[in-house]
Design a protein around this motif. Sequence first.
Motif, PDB file in Angstrom:
ATOM      1  N   GLU A 103       0.627  -1.470  -0.139  1.00  0.00           N
ATOM      2  CA  GLU A 103       0.200  -0.001  -0.336  1.00  0.00           C
ATOM      3  C   GLU A 103       0.650   0.908  -0.171  1.00  0.00           C
ATOM      4  N   ASP A 104       1.592   1.080   0.562  1.00  0.00           N
ATOM      5  CA  ASP A 104       2.947   2.470   0.671  1.00  0.00           C
ATOM      6  C   ASP A 104       3.461   2.272  -0.453  1.00  0.00           C
ATOM      7  N   LEU A 105       4.165   1.781  -1.032  1.00  0.00           N
ATOM      8  CA  LEU A 105       4.637   1.534  -2.240  1.00  0.00           C
ATOM      9  C   LEU A 105       4.012   2.769  -3.362  1.00  0.00           C
ATOM     10  N   ALA A 106       2.761   1.846  -2.910  1.00  0.00           N
ATOM     11  CA  ALA A 106       1.968   2.096  -4.600  1.00  0.00           C
ATOM     12  C   ALA A 106       1.292   3.510  -4.483  1.00  0.00           C
ATOM     13  N   ALA A 107       1.553   3.796  -3.396  1.00  0.00           N
ATOM     14  CA  ALA A 107       0.907   5.534  -2.842  1.00  0.00           C
ATOM     15  C   ALA A 107       1.971   6.856  -3.468  1.00  0.00           C
ATOM     16  N   GLN A 108       3.530   6.263  -3.853  1.00  0.00           N
ATOM     17  CA  GLN A 108       4.400   6.831  -3.848  1.00  0.00           C
ATOM     18  C   GLN A 108       4.327   7.159  -5.437  1.00  0.00           C
ATOM     19  N   LYS A 109       4.811   8.303  -6.141  1.00  0.00           N
ATOM     20  CA  LYS A 109       4.798   9.066  -7.519  1.00  0.00           C
ATOM     21  C   LYS A 109       6.398   7.818  -8.162  1.00  0.00           C
ATOM     22  N   GLY A 110       5.776   7.108  -8.930  1.00  0.00           N
ATOM     23  CA  GLY A 110       7.390   6.419  -9.699  1.00  0.00           C
ATOM     24  C   GLY A 110       8.222   6.025  -9.016  1.00  0.00           C
ATOM     25  N   LYS A 111       8.799   5.664  -9.859  1.00  0.00           N
ATOM     26  CA  LYS A 111      10.151   4.770  -8.951  1.00  0.00           C
ATOM     27  C   LYS A 111      11.236   5.294  -7.787  1.00  0.00           C
ATOM     28  N   VAL A 112      11.303   6.993  -8.542  1.00  0.00           N
ATOM     29  CA  VAL A 112      12.069   8.163  -7.494  1.00  0.00           C
ATOM     30  C   VAL A 112      11.207   7.826  -6.177  1.00  0.00           C
ATOM     31  N   GLY A 113      10.023   8.157  -6.712  1.00  0.00           N
ATOM     32  CA  GLY A 113       8.996   7.824  -4.881  1.00  0.00           C
ATOM     33  C   GLY A 113       9.490   6.700  -4.415  1.00  0.00           C
ATOM     34  N   ARG A 114       9.522   5.551  -5.106  1.00  0.00           N
ATOM     35  CA  ARG A 114       9.490   4.391  -4.406  1.00  0.00           C
ATOM     36  C   ARG A 114      10.901   4.437  -3.853  1.00  0.00           C
ATOM     37  N   PHE A 115      11.538   4.742  -4.587  1.00  0.00           N
ATOM     38  CA  PHE A 115      13.056   5.168  -4.277  1.00  0.00           C
ATOM     39  C   PHE A 115      13.566   5.719  -2.622  1.00  0.00           C
ATOM     40  N   LEU A 116      13.419   6.382  -2.847  1.00  0.00           N
ATOM     41  CA  LEU A 116      12.970   8.001  -1.769  1.00  0.00           C
ATOM     42  C   LEU A 116      12.394   6.882  -0.807  1.00  0.00           C
ATOM     43  N   TYR A 117      11.252   6.087  -0.576  1.00  0.00           N
ATOM     44  CA  TYR A 117      10.389   5.829   0.070  1.00  0.00           C
ATOM     45  C   TYR A 117      11.197   4.719   1.199  1.00  0.00           C
ATOM     46  N   ILE A 118      11.913   4.078  -0.093  1.00  0.00           N
ATOM     47  CA  ILE A 118      12.798   2.201   0.614  1.00  0.00           C
ATOM     48  C   ILE A 118      13.751   3.528   1.393  1.00  0.00           C
ATOM     49  N   LEU A 119      15.097   4.337   0.737  1.00  0.00           N
ATOM     50  CA  LEU A 119      16.212   4.759   1.535  1.00  0.00           C
ATOM     51  C   LEU A 119      15.117   5.421   2.773  1.00  0.00           C
ATOM     52  N   SER A 120      13.949   6.117   3.221  1.00  0.00           N
ATOM     53  CA  SER A 120      13.410   6.523   3.684  1.00  0.00           C
ATOM     54  C   SER A 120      13.129   5.862   5.227  1.00  0.00           C
ATOM     55  N   VAL A 121      13.172   4.190   4.552  1.00  0.00           N
ATOM     56  CA  VAL A 121      12.413   3.160   6.154  1.00  0.00           C
ATOM     57  C   VAL A 121      14.022   2.923   6.360  1.00  0.00           C
ATOM     58  N   LEU A 122      14.596   2.648   5.841  1.00  0.00           N
ATOM     59  CA  LEU A 122      16.043   2.406   5.885  1.00  0.00           C
ATOM     60  C   LEU A 122      15.942   3.049   6.985  1.00  0.00           C
ATOM     61  N   TYR A 123      16.889   4.273   6.734  1.00  0.00           N
ATOM     62  CA  TYR A 123      17.145   5.560   7.621  1.00  0.00           C
ATOM     63  C   TYR A 123      16.595   5.846   8.851  1.00  0.00           C
ATOM     64  N   ARG A 124      14.884   5.236   9.023  1.00  0.00           N
ATOM     65  CA  ARG A 124      14.550   5.343  10.373  1.00  0.00           C
ATOM     66  C   ARG A 124      14.256   3.930  11.059  1.00  0.00           C
ATOM     67  N   CYS A 125      14.909   3.034  10.485  1.00  0.00           N
ATOM     68  CA  CYS A 125      15.147   1.935  11.405  1.00  0.00           C
ATOM     69  C   CYS A 125      17.058   1.920  11.099  1.00  0.00           C
ATOM     70  N   HIS A 126      17.518   2.551  11.240  1.00  0.00           N
ATOM     71  CA  HIS A 126      19.106   2.344  11.353  1.00  0.00           C
ATOM     72  C   HIS A 126      19.549   3.542  10.980  1.00  0.00           C
ATOM     73  N   THR A 127      19.282   4.928  11.756  1.00  0.00           N
ATOM     74  CA  THR A 127      19.609   6.422  11.663  1.00  0.00           C
ATOM     75  C   THR A 127      21.244   6.680  12.689  1.00  0.00           C
ATOM     76  N   LYS A 128      21.186   5.752  13.454  1.00  0.00           N
ATOM     77  CA  LYS A 128      22.657   5.946  13.233  1.00  0.00           C
ATOM     78  C   LYS A 128      23.499   5.179  12.920  1.00  0.00           C
ATOM     79  N   SER A 129      23.898   4.436  11.328  1.00  0.00           N
ATOM     80  CA  SER A 129      24.579   3.796  11.322  1.00  0.00           C
ATOM     81  C   SER A 129      24.475   4.512   9.931  1.00  0.00           C
ATOM     82  N   PHE A 130      23.374   5.288   9.051  1.00  0.00           N
ATOM     83  CA  PHE A 130      22.733   4.938   8.082  1.00  0.00           C
ATOM     84  C   PHE A 130      24.188   5.799   7.058  1.00  0.00           C
ATOM     85  N   HIS A 131      24.591   7.039   8.253  1.00  0.00           N
ATOM     86  CA  HIS A 131      25.683   8.215   7.925  1.00  0.00           C
ATOM     87  C   HIS A 131      26.952   6.997   6.901  1.00  0.00           C
TER      88      HIS A 131
END
Length: 204
Positions: A103-131
């Motif tokens: 559902e979240d993926l379907a709500a994104q606009k195109g490949k760029v939107g999905r790309f940014l969304y996936i990266l944002s989830v990775l960031y929220r779950c790995h905030t300390k090491s995302f750097h």
Amino acid sequence: MKRIDIDDELYRYIASHTQFIGESASDILRRLLDLSPTAIAESAVSEPEPTTAVAVTCPENSEKGVVTEPARSAGEETRTSNTPESAVEADVAGKVLDNITDEDLAAQKGKVGRFLYILSVLYRCHTKSFHQVLNIRGRDRLYFATSEQALLQSGKSTNPKEIPGSGFWVITNSNTTKKKSMLTRVAETLGYSAAEAEKIRDYL
């Protein structure tokens, strides 16, 4: 359970003053405020509070910009700065797969939107090491940076976009194959297995 609500700008400021991998938000603030253990002891109430430790949680358990400090039970082992970063985040590793939904993926606009969304989830779950993603780059160009300008200066037509809620920027003009390759490298850098990284990549 203790919660401290902070805005995004303050959160990034605190994170930018990390001196070593695994340093907690409490330790960073203690250093920035020049609060020695002696000073804290003198200002504390007579009855000591339970020892606490900062916990990094995935988005389903916390709001952006909230630092949660659950009390430790007696005898529970305390993590130290010598603990490998992968071990510190063992409790969230793999949960990115549980938080990316169709559902979240379907709500994104195109490949760029999905790309940014996936990266944002990775960031929220790995905030300390995302750097660590800042070390992922091409032969002659940056893929990630902490500012739009840095990516604009690294090459032509990079079309940098901010990863939502993170303060990190990523180039988005690459084709789908390259975006998948970048997601794979990010996932593996954050400690996922090759099989898990492939699953994360295929969400694109």
